[in-house]
Design an enzyme around this catalytic site. Structure first.
Site, PDB file in Angstrom:
ATOM      1  N   ASP A 176      18.636 -41.807  14.295  1.00 41.46           N
ATOM      2  CA  ASP A 176      18.111 -41.320  13.020  1.00 41.46           C
ATOM      3  C   ASP A 176      16.605 -41.207  13.084  1.00 41.46           C
ATOM      4  OD1 ASP A 176      17.725 -40.632  10.387  1.00 41.46           O
ATOM      5  OD2 ASP A 176      18.048 -42.659   9.617  1.00 41.46           O
ATOM      6  N   HIS A 191      19.125 -47.629  10.320  1.00 42.96           N
ATOM      7  CA  HIS A 191      17.885 -48.223   9.795  1.00 42.96           C
ATOM      8  C   HIS A 191      17.680 -49.661  10.276  1.00 42.96           C
ATOM      9  CE1 HIS A 191      17.153 -45.237   6.228  1.00 42.96           C
ATOM     10  NE2 HIS A 191      17.199 -44.650   7.407  1.00 42.96           N
ATOM     11  N   GLU A 231      10.225 -37.935   6.318  1.00 41.93           N
ATOM     12  CA  GLU A 231      11.550 -37.826   5.693  1.00 41.93           C
ATOM     13  C   GLU A 231      11.994 -39.165   5.132  1.00 41.93           C
ATOM     14  OE1 GLU A 231      16.027 -37.874   5.504  1.00 41.93           O
ATOM     15  OE2 GLU A 231      14.627 -39.177   6.581  1.00 41.93           O
ATOM     16  N   GLU A 232      11.762 -40.219   5.903  1.00 39.38           N
ATOM     17  CA  GLU A 232      12.231 -41.541   5.490  1.00 39.38           C
ATOM     18  C   GLU A 232      11.483 -42.072   4.269  1.00 39.38           C
ATOM     19  OE1 GLU A 232      14.840 -42.698   6.550  1.00 39.38           O
ATOM     20  OE2 GLU A 232      15.155 -42.174   8.661  1.00 39.38           O
ATOM     21  N   HIS A 276      13.935 -34.433  11.369  1.00 34.89           N
ATOM     22  CA  HIS A 276      12.739 -35.208  11.039  1.00 34.89           C
ATOM     23  C   HIS A 276      12.290 -36.054  12.213  1.00 34.89           C
ATOM     24  CE1 HIS A 276      14.627 -39.218  10.090  1.00 34.89           C
ATOM     25  NE2 HIS A 276      15.631 -38.518   9.623  1.00 34.89           N
ATOM     26  N   ASP A 283      20.330 -33.815  10.988  1.00 33.16           N
ATOM     27  CA  ASP A 283      19.880 -35.200  10.827  1.00 33.16           C
ATOM     28  C   ASP A 283      21.019 -36.134  11.227  1.00 33.16           C
ATOM     29  OD1 ASP A 283      18.715 -37.567  10.064  1.00 33.16           O
ATOM     30  OD2 ASP A 283      18.333 -36.981   7.993  1.00 33.16           O
TER      31      ASP A 283
END
Length: 504
Positions: free
Chosen positions: A287, A442, A319-320, A275, A348
């Site tokens: 990520d 994140h 994606e997130e 992604h 991923d």
């Protein structure tokens, strides 16, 4: 700039006409001279840690384009950082000449951003409360007040909500139906906010999914905080609360990028994806910048070889936000195009600093036939390399989810997100037991310094091996069959995620 790339930039940057810089490198020699058939060892030998790291530094510069709007680097969908990411991917493939046919698939996506929030339970500010993804704001983006009202069962039916929830805050147990359904029922009965509490101590990092006009501001609550509230309810005591969320949910345009080899049997496609977006909170260089870059590098080096079967690389947007891009792609496939995809492999987070070599435990018993063969390919490679590995659930956390639901075999590898590394895993892989696999998951610190180069090189070589293996031949790999309803239901019953957040 190619006309198609101009259209892509317009789609993702909107009317603001953001100027996207491009990050060029010298084009490779991809002339049409005869090439040897792709060989796994030869392709792996071309993987370079220096090249991976150089691309990571470029991607971080792209993420800085998001600073104007977010005050820090980010590649979240709708941002200049994500528009720049798409441009970087697109141009990198264009530089490879006619080896690939490249296209972009623009689609509408829902984007949510929470600016501020607070939940007060009785006279205590909650420490574990977290707004659900795609939650609306509280009314007027102001605090709302009311009593907590216990909801029977799990809030999966409107009849579970008593009339007394009107003007108050619904207190709902996490269960078997989507969080969005619970929030919608709460709104339909007049609640001013909703709280979904966990029956486990784990955090509830959930999403409401597709927005509804009946959704209300919704929190997840975990840890020990629900217990004293439930005890008060058992004694017929009331608990008041103050809920506040300042949030925005909007629809934007974004795009997937698809690159397919112009050669190779188009009826037997090897497909793999990563992604292209990050969360709003940071630049997302692990990520999933790591997966994005691994695919770019494998796609670049593959141009030096011939292939028997077509290879299709995909970079998914959204994606997130809940696997938006991959779901959109799979849903748009005709039955004939669906069958052309022999398998899908998901990559991923390839470079977590406190990594474990993780393989999705995809079995044929619970997934489309062929998923177990993909899993076993990874196992055999790690074992041949003398490396340890571990299995992780195949539970819908990443972009393979839509493919599995559509009957396409799938699999993948990862190096870990917010999960805790065990003592046994520390013995197997090194690193720190009791810490997250990616301590910057994140977060703003998911930058170039958040990459474990050793793990990244190893896994990019494994990606190269997976591509080379199936680009040469599908000998021994199961033929595609029509999805069996029972198989699909087994997977769906076990799936609690849709992306990085829980959705039930």
């Amino acid at each position: 700039m190619a006309p198609s790339l101009l259209a892509l930039c317009a789609a993702v940057a909107g009317a603001s006409a953001i100027q996207i810089p491009f990050f060029s490198q010298a084009p490779l020699d991809v002339a049409n001279e005869p090439k040897l058939l792709v060989d796994s060892a030869a392709l792996q030998d071309l993987i370079s840690g220096d090249r991976l790291l150089a691309r990571a530094k470029k991607l971080y510069e792209v993420a800085k384009l998001g600073e104007h709007e977010y005050n820090h680097p980010t590649r979240v969908i709708g941002s200049a950082g994500h528009a720049g990411t798409l441009s970087y991917i697109y141009e990198s493939i264009l530089e490879l000449g006619d080896y690939y046919d490249i296209s972009n698939q623009s689609f509408p996506a829902v984007s949510g951003q929470v600016f501020e929030y607070k939940l007060v339970l009785g006279d205590t500010v909650s420490k574990s409360a977290a707004p659900m993804g795609l939650t609306p704001a509280t009314k007027g983006k102001e605090p709302v007040y009311g009593d907590l009202v216990f909801v029977q069962n799990e809030g999966c039916s409107a009849s579970d909500f008593p009339d007394s929830v009107a003007g108050n805050i619904a207190f709902i147990k996490r269960g078997t139906c989507p969080f969005g359904t619970k929030s919608e029922h709460a709104g339909q009965k007049g609640a001013v906010a909703a709280i979904v509490y966990n029956y486990e101590t784990d955090p509830v990092q959930g999403t409401l999914g597709t927005p509804s006009p009946n959704h209300v501001a919704t929190f997840g609550l975990s840890g020990e905080e629900p217990s004293p509230i439930l005890e008060q309810f058992s004694k017929n005591h009331s608990v008041d609360a103050i809920a506040y969320i300042d949030a925005e949910v909007s629809e934007i345009q974004t795009a997937n990028i698809i690159a397919q080899t112009s050669a190779g049997d188009p009826a037997n496609c090897v497909m793999l994806g990563a992604h292209s977006d990050s969360v709003a909170e940071g630049p997302g260089i692990n990520d999933d910048g790591s997966g994005t870059i691994s695919l770019l590098e494998v796609a670049t080096q593959l141009t030096k070889f011939a292939v028997n079967n077509c290879v299709r690389f995909a970079w998914w947007a959204g994606e997130e936000e809940g696997l938006l891009g991959s779901d959109y792609y799979v849903d748009s496939l005709s039955p004939a195009e669906n069958r052309r995809i022999r398998l899908f492999m998901d990559y991923d987070m390839m470079a977590s600093p406190n990594f474990a070599y993780q393989i999705y435990n995809a079995t044929n018993a619970a997934n489309p036939l062929g998923s177990e063969q993909v899993r076993d390919l990874y196992i055999a490679w790690y074992e041949a390399a003398g490396l340890n590995y571990t299995f992780i659930p195949f539970d819908g956390r990443s972009d393979y989810d839509g493919f599995i639901r559509a009957g396409i075999p799938g699999g993948g590898i990862a190096t870990g997100a917010e999960g805790i590394k065990s003592k046994d895993e520390a013995a197997m892989f090194g690193g720190e037991a009791g810490e997250w696999y990616d301590p910057c998951y994140h977060q703003l610190c998911d930058d170039v310094g958040n990459l474990n180069e050793t793990a990244w090189i190893v896994n990019t070589k494994l990606i190269a091996h997976s591509v080379a293996t199936y680009a040469r031949s599908f000998k021994g790999f199961p033929e595609r069959i029509t999805r069996v309803a029972a198989t699909a239901s087994v997977y769906e019953e076990e799936t609690k995620y849709h992306g990085n957040k829980l959705f039930i």
